[in-house]
Design a protein around this motif. Structure first.
Motif, PDB file in Angstrom:
ATOM      1  N   VAL A 178       8.260 -21.663   4.430  1.00 43.29           N
ATOM      2  CA  VAL A 178       7.040 -21.497   3.878  1.00 43.29           C
ATOM      3  C   VAL A 178       6.129 -20.463   4.260  1.00 43.29           C
ATOM      4  O   VAL A 178       5.667 -19.305   3.482  1.00 43.29           O
ATOM      5  N   ALA A 179       5.757 -20.448   5.572  1.00 44.42           N
ATOM      6  CA  ALA A 179       5.163 -19.276   6.182  1.00 44.42           C
ATOM      7  C   ALA A 179       5.570 -18.146   5.744  1.00 44.42           C
ATOM      8  O   ALA A 179       5.001 -16.995   5.427  1.00 44.42           O
ATOM      9  N   THR A 180       7.250 -18.015   6.100  1.00 39.48           N
ATOM     10  CA  THR A 180       7.732 -16.673   5.951  1.00 39.48           C
ATOM     11  C   THR A 180       7.750 -16.038   4.369  1.00 39.48           C
ATOM     12  O   THR A 180       7.404 -15.032   4.061  1.00 39.48           O
ATOM     13  N   SER A 181       7.788 -17.170   3.376  1.00 40.45           N
ATOM     14  CA  SER A 181       7.644 -16.760   2.073  1.00 40.45           C
ATOM     15  C   SER A 181       6.425 -16.192   1.797  1.00 40.45           C
ATOM     16  O   SER A 181       6.061 -15.143   1.195  1.00 40.45           O
ATOM     17  N   PHE A 182       5.207 -16.632   2.389  1.00 40.15           N
ATOM     18  CA  PHE A 182       3.956 -16.156   2.117  1.00 40.15           C
ATOM     19  C   PHE A 182       3.841 -14.982   2.475  1.00 40.15           C
ATOM     20  O   PHE A 182       3.074 -14.074   1.793  1.00 40.15           O
ATOM     21  N   ALA A 183       4.323 -14.527   3.640  1.00 48.23           N
ATOM     22  CA  ALA A 183       4.173 -13.237   4.104  1.00 48.23           C
ATOM     23  C   ALA A 183       4.793 -12.491   3.410  1.00 48.23           C
ATOM     24  O   ALA A 183       4.367 -11.254   3.177  1.00 48.23           O
ATOM     25  N   GLU A 184       6.021 -12.763   2.511  1.00 50.26           N
ATOM     26  CA  GLU A 184       6.587 -11.746   1.681  1.00 50.26           C
ATOM     27  C   GLU A 184       5.749 -11.548   0.380  1.00 50.26           C
ATOM     28  O   GLU A 184       5.737 -10.540   0.094  1.00 50.26           O
ATOM     29  N   HIS A 185       5.234 -12.554   0.177  1.00 54.88           N
ATOM     30  CA  HIS A 185       4.233 -12.529  -1.074  1.00 54.88           C
ATOM     31  C   HIS A 185       3.153 -11.493  -0.754  1.00 54.88           C
ATOM     32  O   HIS A 185       2.678 -10.640  -1.779  1.00 54.88           O
ATOM     33  N   GLU A 186       2.528 -11.732   0.491  1.00 52.72           N
ATOM     34  CA  GLU A 186       1.633 -10.510   0.792  1.00 52.72           C
ATOM     35  C   GLU A 186       2.145  -9.067   0.675  1.00 52.72           C
ATOM     36  O   GLU A 186       1.443  -8.257   0.057  1.00 52.72           O
ATOM     37  N   ARG A 187       3.308  -8.845   0.960  1.00 54.74           N
ATOM     38  CA  ARG A 187       3.752  -7.440   0.884  1.00 54.74           C
ATOM     39  C   ARG A 187       4.261  -7.066  -0.473  1.00 54.74           C
ATOM     40  O   ARG A 187       4.060  -5.906  -0.920  1.00 54.74           O
ATOM     41  N   ILE A 188       4.683  -8.177  -1.195  1.00 55.57           N
ATOM     42  CA  ILE A 188       4.930  -7.930  -2.600  1.00 55.57           C
ATOM     43  C   ILE A 188       3.566  -7.405  -3.446  1.00 55.57           C
ATOM     44  O   ILE A 188       3.528  -6.466  -4.300  1.00 55.57           O
ATOM     45  N   VAL A 189       2.485  -8.217  -3.157  1.00 54.57           N
ATOM     46  CA  VAL A 189       1.178  -8.024  -3.846  1.00 54.57           C
ATOM     47  C   VAL A 189       0.781  -6.527  -3.242  1.00 54.57           C
ATOM     48  O   VAL A 189       0.239  -5.717  -4.280  1.00 54.57           O
ATOM     49  N   ALA A 190       0.647  -6.406  -2.121  1.00 55.38           N
ATOM     50  CA  ALA A 190       0.303  -5.152  -1.551  1.00 55.38           C
ATOM     51  C   ALA A 190       0.970  -3.735  -2.319  1.00 55.38           C
ATOM     52  O   ALA A 190       0.404  -2.927  -2.814  1.00 55.38           O
ATOM     53  N   ALA A 191       2.300  -3.870  -2.829  1.00 53.39           N
ATOM     54  CA  ALA A 191       3.119  -2.946  -3.106  1.00 53.39           C
ATOM     55  C   ALA A 191       2.637  -2.914  -4.567  1.00 53.39           C
ATOM     56  O   ALA A 191       2.433  -1.689  -5.312  1.00 53.39           O
ATOM     57  N   ILE A 192       2.750  -3.658  -5.331  1.00 50.93           N
ATOM     58  CA  ILE A 192       2.219  -3.816  -7.015  1.00 50.93           C
ATOM     59  C   ILE A 192       1.110  -3.324  -7.040  1.00 50.93           C
ATOM     60  O   ILE A 192       0.580  -2.409  -7.864  1.00 50.93           O
ATOM     61  N   LEU A 193      -0.119  -3.781  -6.063  1.00 51.90           N
ATOM     62  CA  LEU A 193      -1.327  -3.313  -6.366  1.00 51.90           C
ATOM     63  C   LEU A 193      -1.732  -1.811  -6.161  1.00 51.90           C
ATOM     64  O   LEU A 193      -2.438  -1.142  -6.686  1.00 51.90           O
ATOM     65  N   ALA A 194      -0.825  -1.440  -5.109  1.00 54.49           N
ATOM     66  CA  ALA A 194      -0.670   0.025  -4.715  1.00 54.49           C
ATOM     67  C   ALA A 194       0.082   0.947  -5.744  1.00 54.49           C
ATOM     68  O   ALA A 194      -0.165   2.186  -5.702  1.00 54.49           O
ATOM     69  N   GLY A 195       0.607   0.212  -6.560  1.00 54.12           N
ATOM     70  CA  GLY A 195       1.360   1.051  -7.785  1.00 54.12           C
ATOM     71  C   GLY A 195       2.893   1.530  -7.411  1.00 54.12           C
ATOM     72  O   GLY A 195       3.190   2.424  -7.726  1.00 54.12           O
ATOM     73  N   ASP A 196       3.139   1.146  -5.943  1.00 57.08           N
ATOM     74  CA  ASP A 196       4.279   1.540  -5.295  1.00 57.08           C
ATOM     75  C   ASP A 196       5.566   0.833  -6.160  1.00 57.08           C
ATOM     76  O   ASP A 196       5.967  -0.051  -5.558  1.00 57.08           O
ATOM     77  N   ALA A 197       6.279   1.204  -7.085  1.00 55.30           N
ATOM     78  CA  ALA A 197       7.410   0.694  -7.696  1.00 55.30           C
ATOM     79  C   ALA A 197       8.366   0.301  -7.076  1.00 55.30           C
ATOM     80  O   ALA A 197       9.123  -0.783  -7.021  1.00 55.30           O
ATOM     81  N   GLY A 198       8.761   1.357  -6.279  1.00 58.05           N
ATOM     82  CA  GLY A 198       9.984   1.220  -5.494  1.00 58.05           C
ATOM     83  C   GLY A 198       9.883   0.125  -3.946  1.00 58.05           C
ATOM     84  O   GLY A 198      10.767  -0.630  -4.203  1.00 58.05           O
ATOM     85  N   THR A 199       8.752  -0.073  -3.557  1.00 60.40           N
ATOM     86  CA  THR A 199       8.415  -0.831  -2.753  1.00 60.40           C
ATOM     87  C   THR A 199       8.488  -2.448  -3.249  1.00 60.40           C
ATOM     88  O   THR A 199       8.937  -3.342  -2.591  1.00 60.40           O
ATOM     89  N   ALA A 200       7.807  -2.403  -4.534  1.00 64.53           N
ATOM     90  CA  ALA A 200       7.685  -3.702  -4.967  1.00 64.53           C
ATOM     91  C   ALA A 200       9.109  -4.321  -5.398  1.00 64.53           C
ATOM     92  O   ALA A 200       9.330  -5.478  -5.110  1.00 64.53           O
ATOM     93  N   GLU A 201       9.862  -3.331  -5.917  1.00 65.09           N
ATOM     94  CA  GLU A 201      11.266  -3.725  -6.513  1.00 65.09           C
ATOM     95  C   GLU A 201      12.185  -4.229  -5.162  1.00 65.09           C
ATOM     96  O   GLU A 201      12.626  -5.205  -5.087  1.00 65.09           O
ATOM     97  N   ARG A 202      11.819  -3.525  -3.996  1.00 66.51           N
ATOM     98  CA  ARG A 202      12.664  -3.962  -2.886  1.00 66.51           C
ATOM     99  C   ARG A 202      12.296  -5.178  -2.241  1.00 66.51           C
ATOM    100  O   ARG A 202      13.096  -5.859  -1.822  1.00 66.51           O
ATOM    101  N   GLU A 203      10.826  -5.282  -2.175  1.00 67.04           N
ATOM    102  CA  GLU A 203      10.355  -6.658  -1.472  1.00 67.04           C
ATOM    103  C   GLU A 203      10.681  -7.747  -2.350  1.00 67.04           C
ATOM    104  O   GLU A 203      10.960  -8.871  -1.855  1.00 67.04           O
ATOM    105  N   LEU A 204      10.677  -7.689  -3.673  1.00 69.33           N
ATOM    106  CA  LEU A 204      11.045  -8.812  -4.432  1.00 69.33           C
ATOM    107  C   LEU A 204      12.584  -9.015  -4.274  1.00 69.33           C
ATOM    108  O   LEU A 204      12.736 -10.272  -4.156  1.00 69.33           O
ATOM    109  N   ARG A 205      13.417  -8.152  -4.258  1.00 68.76           N
ATOM    110  CA  ARG A 205      14.537  -8.200  -4.180  1.00 68.76           C
ATOM    111  C   ARG A 205      15.004  -8.946  -2.800  1.00 68.76           C
ATOM    112  O   ARG A 205      15.810  -9.863  -2.800  1.00 68.76           O
TER     113      ARG A 205
END
Length: 226
Positions: A178-205
Motif C-alpha cells: 500500500v505504501a509503495t503503491s501510493f508513492a508510485e501514485h505521487e510520481r504518476i500524478v507529478a508526471a501527468i500534471l507536468a504534461g510529461d507524457a513519456g514519464t507518465a506512461e512509463r510510471e503507469l506501466r
C-alpha cells in the motif's frame, strides 16, 4: 417504495460482500480451477438465501472468475498463473497509454479530480486498510482513464480492470505494498500534471507490472504457508 429501495440496497450489499469473499477463495485456491460452486452449500455457509448468492455469482461471471452453465451451475474459470500475469502485462500497456494521453489532454476539471483523488489515496494509505485503499486506488485510475479523452481506450481499460479486480485487491495485502503503491501514485500524478507524457506512461506501466510481480510473491507466500 422506501422499503423496497432499502431492501434492494441491502440485497446489493449482501451480494457485494459475498462476491468479495468468493473472490478471495477463488484467487487463493480454496476453490480450484474447474470446480463447481454448489449454491446450497454456499448459501448454508454464509447464512444467506440463494438470491444474493446468485447475484454474487453473476458478478463473478462478469469479472471472468466463473462461468455460468445452464442447468449445471457455476464453475471456477481455469486461469493459469501465466495467463493472469499476461493480463497484467496487457493492463500495464493500456494504463500506460491512458497516462500518456492524460498528460497531453488534461483539463482543469480532471486536474482537480486527480489531485483530490491522490489526497484520498494518501488518507487511506495512512489508515493502513488495504481494502479501503483499494477502492480509492480504483477511483484514482478511473480518473486517468477519463482524462485520456479516448472513449474506446477507456472502455477497454475498464473492462480489463474489472477482470483483474480481485487480483489487484489481493496483491495490496502483501508486505508494504500500500505504501509503495501510493508513492508510485505521487510520481504518476507529478508526471501527468507536468504534461510529461513519456514519464507518465512509463510510471503507469511500471506501477501495474509491479502489481503482477507482487501477486507472484503473494501466491508464493500462500504456497509456503500451506
Amino acid at each position: 417504495m422506501t422499503s423496497l429501495v432499502a431492501d434492494r440496497d441491502t440485497g446489493t450489499r449482501h451480494a457485494d460482500r459475498l462476491r468479495q469473499a468468493l473472490e478471495a477463495d477463488i484467487v487463493t485456491g480454496v476453490f480450484k480451477p474447474g470446480e463447481r460452486l454448489d449454491e446450497q452449500r454456499l448459501a448454508d455457509r454464509f447464512g444467506v438465501s440463494r438470491t444474493p448468492l446468485r447475484e454474487a455469482l453473476a458478478q463473478l461471471a462478469a469479472n471472468g472468475l466463473v462461468t455460468l452453465q445452464p442447468r449445471r451451475g457455476a464453475f471456477v474459470v481455469s486461469l493459469t498463473f501465466q495467463e493472469i500475469v499476461e493480463r497484467f502485462e496487457m493492463m500495464a500497456a493500456l494504463e500506460g497509454m491512458c497516462g500518456a494521453l492524460a498528460a497531453r489532454r488534461l483539463d482543469e476539471a480532471d486536474r482537480a479530480a486527480l489531485v483530490a483523488s491522490l489526497e484520498e489515496c494518501r488518507h487511506e494509505a495512512a489508515e493502513g486498510d488495504s481494502d479501503s485503499y483499494y477502492h480509492a486506488n480504483e477511483a484514482f485510475h478511473q480518473i486517468i482513464y477519463r482524462a485520456a479523452r479516448n472513449a474506446f481506450l477507456a472502455e477497454q481499460t475498464r473492462q480489463l480492470q474489472t477482470r483483474l479486480q480481485p487480483y489487484r485487491r489481493l496483491q495490496l495485502r502483501a508486505g508494504r505494498r500500500v505504501a509503495t503503491s501510493f508513492a508510485e501514485h505521487e510520481r504518476i500524478v507529478a508526471a501527468i500534471l507536468a504534461g510529461d507524457a513519456g514519464t507518465a506512461e512509463r510510471e503507469l506501466r511500471e506501477h501495474v507490472l509491479i502489481q503482477g510481480d507482487r501477486l507472484r510473491d503473494f501466491f508464493a507466500s500462500l504456497a509456503h504457508a500451506g
